[in-house]
Design an enzyme around this catalytic site. Sequence first.
Site, mmCIF file in Angstrom:
data_model
loop_
_atom_site.group_PDB
_atom_site.id
_atom_site.type_symbol
_atom_site.label_atom_id
_atom_site.label_comp_id
_atom_site.label_asym_id
_atom_site.label_seq_id
_atom_site.Cartn_x
_atom_site.Cartn_y
_atom_site.Cartn_z
ATOM 1 N N GLY A 8 -1.377 7.725 0.637
ATOM 2 C CA GLY A 8 -1.528 7.786 1.992
ATOM 3 C C GLY A 8 -0.343 7.695 2.894
ATOM 4 N N LEU A 9 -0.389 6.922 4.013
ATOM 5 C CA LEU A 9 0.686 7.001 5.047
ATOM 6 C C LEU A 9 1.529 6.090 4.469
ATOM 7 C CD1 LEU A 9 -1.529 6.697 8.254
ATOM 8 C CD2 LEU A 9 -0.162 8.670 7.416
ATOM 9 N N GLY A 52 0.960 -1.090 -0.059
ATOM 10 C CA GLY A 52 0.018 0.036 -0.074
ATOM 11 C C GLY A 52 0.801 1.302 -0.133
ATOM 12 N N GLY A 53 1.866 1.017 -0.706
ATOM 13 C CA GLY A 53 2.726 2.473 -0.453
ATOM 14 C C GLY A 53 2.879 3.320 -1.529
ATOM 15 N N LYS A 70 -7.044 -6.257 12.613
ATOM 16 C CA LYS A 70 -5.971 -5.595 13.295
ATOM 17 C C LYS A 70 -5.591 -6.104 14.675
ATOM 18 C CE LYS A 70 -5.012 -1.958 10.421
ATOM 19 N NZ LYS A 70 -3.855 -2.058 9.836
ATOM 20 N N TYR A 93 -7.414 0.843 18.318
ATOM 21 C CA TYR A 93 -8.506 0.007 18.836
ATOM 22 C C TYR A 93 -8.342 -1.835 18.421
ATOM 23 C CZ TYR A 93 -10.179 0.337 13.847
ATOM 24 O OH TYR A 93 -10.306 0.388 12.581
#
Length: 285
Positions: free
Chosen positions: A22-23, A18-19, A166, A151
């Site tokens: 976003g982050l 996911g590079g 997560k 969370y």
Amino acid sequence: MEAFSKELLKETTILITGGGTGLGRAMAERFLQLGAKVAICGRREEVLRSAAEEMTAGCGGEVLAQCCDVRDPEQVRDCVDAVWRYFGSIDVLVNNAAGNFISPTERLSPRAVDAVLGIVLHGTFYMTLEVGKRWIEQKRPGTMLNIATTYASTGSGYVVPSAAAKAGVLALTRSLAVEWAPYGIRQVAIAPGPFPTEGAWSRLSPTPELAEKMLGRVPLGRTGRPQELADLAAFLISDAAAYINGEVITIDGGEWLRGAGQFNNLAEVTKEEWDRLSELTRKGK
């Protein structure tokens, strides 16, 4: 002020899932600035190519873009093969790819659940296995950085597939920190709070009202800046953090702590209301 030496990550090859956005992209850019060689992967080839070209032009260094759906073990294997061939090795894996959206749980279909678990939990596990097995076989040390969430340990309504996935990533991080440490493989994780990004923010806070409520939960009164997370990531994967293993670092401006305290919602009480409450409590003595 520059926090790190420009050579903090020199000669380090990093694969980020996911590079391209976003982050993930923020981390990739920061790693490049600190001397790393970076490979980014994701499902949208055009986005990846464009991101790689822009990062190379803006930050210098080498960026390899590799199309990969982390939900597919064969694509994961092919991606790792390609990155390994191109750079000669991988030193750090950043499991950042994610999917999430808000919904009452009873409205979810099995397909919606699978969409989140497939990327977050299965994708992280597939990448971890593919890279980790190679490190073990070749007797190479390495570091894995997983992007968790605040969370993951508490759970959260309305994002239940993400919370469950997560939580699995958190367990994976802590479990392999013990099991794979004898191989020289280190596990670390970051649990971000609100960091507005074009993709995730639009699905989690799709209206101004929801975004304002989210901001109101943060004691520091603001959302996170991508470079703040990227700097934390750079430190955790560097040799400066070589003795940190199995730890999850929260970066959320104190948001989860505010939600954890039974009386923290009293922050909304006005001065006038406090004056009145003070009178009432004195009368009760």
